[in-house]
Design an enzyme around this catalytic site. Structure first.
Site, mmCIF file in Angstrom:
data_model
loop_
_atom_site.group_PDB
_atom_site.id
_atom_site.type_symbol
_atom_site.label_atom_id
_atom_site.label_comp_id
_atom_site.label_asym_id
_atom_site.label_seq_id
_atom_site.Cartn_x
_atom_site.Cartn_y
_atom_site.Cartn_z
ATOM 1 N N TRP A 68 1.765 32.855 13.365
ATOM 2 C CA TRP A 68 1.913 31.472 13.861
ATOM 3 C C TRP A 68 3.294 31.279 14.490
ATOM 4 C CZ3 TRP A 68 -0.705 26.901 10.831
ATOM 5 C CH2 TRP A 68 -2.076 27.154 10.727
ATOM 6 N N LYS A 166 -3.304 23.734 6.127
ATOM 7 C CA LYS A 166 -4.556 24.349 5.667
ATOM 8 C C LYS A 166 -5.036 23.620 4.407
ATOM 9 C CE LYS A 166 -4.851 28.826 4.386
ATOM 10 N NZ LYS A 166 -4.988 30.171 4.926
#
Ligand SMILES: C[S@@+](CC[C@H](N)C(=O)[O-])C[C@H]1O[C@@H](n2cnc3c(N)ncnc32)[C@H](O)[C@@H]1O
Length: 209
Positions: A68, A166
């Site tokens: 990421w 998440k």
């Protein structure tokens, strides 16, 4: 009995390995130089919500091995300031900073504060706790992780700034959702194509009020 269990374990690992080797996003990440297949999750989340190109100060919590971070570096403005935090070390990425620590430690908070010196545009978190095998314990750990990320966003994220966290389908987020709605708006859930269908993971995308 033991032999049977060992045989089953071997069969499961072989199945996992073969699925991993043939996985579209594993192959793509190798070809395109990303460290993790997870990179495509952030790429797809961004394709839908479009926050990277306007983010100049980015914090990635639980960033190892750094997929990421690579995506953030690639799609944010050239002079953006990017900080990744993880309990595990990562191999360095040019133009990206890393701090090793647990997000529950005060030192991590102090470091983030001194690093950015001002509010950030984007907070991303792809963290999940290690499974204990006990569903209740695992769920509590997920909740406390999400809660901690939201607390950190309250400290550092600017108004209208984006947050990506998440979360897990079927999780009981009741009270947490209430407190989340106090500080966040435009809350959406999204499961990118790169997230395996059989995985309960999904992502919450929102903006700071
Ligand atoms: C799925 S990985 C992140 C993958 C990353 N997004 C990528 O694309 O490379 C989750 C990471 O969260 C980290 N993590 C979990 N709990 C943490 C905590 N309390 N503090 C810091 N890092 C944590 C783990 O060490 C792990 O490296």
């Amino acid at each position: 009995m033991k032999f049977k269990l060992l045989k089953k374990h071997k069969k499961d690992s072989t199945k996992w390995l073969s699925r991993h080797i043939n996985d579209e996003f594993v192959l793509k990440s190798k070809k395109e130089g990303f460290r993790s297949r997870s990179s495509y999750k952030l790429i797809q989340i961004n394709q839908k919500f479009n926050f990277l190109n306007s983010s100049k100060n980015i914090l990635d919590l639980g960033c190892a091995p750094g997929g990421w971070l690579q995506v953030s570096k690639k799609f944010t403005p050239i002079n953006s300031k990017i900080l990744g935090v993880d309990k595990l070390n990562i191999e360095s990425i040019p133009g990206v900073n890393f701090y090793k620590g647990d997000i529950f430690e005060d030192e991590v908070i102090n470091y983030i504060k001194s690093f950015f010196e001002k509010k950030i545009d984007l907070l991303i978190s792809d963290m999940s706790p290690n499974s204990t095998g006990n569903k209740k314990v695992d769920h509590l750990r997920i909740l406390s992780l999400v809660e901690r990320v939201v607390d950190i966003s309250n400290l550092f994220l600017k108004r209208e700034g984006f947050i990506v966290i998440k979360i897990f389908q079927g999780g009981m987020y009741g009270d947490l959702m209430i407190s989340l709605k106090e500080s966040l708006k435009n809350i959406k859930n999204f499961k990118p194509k790169a997230s395996r269908k059989e995985s309960p993971e999904m992502y919450l995308i929102a903006q700071k009020k």
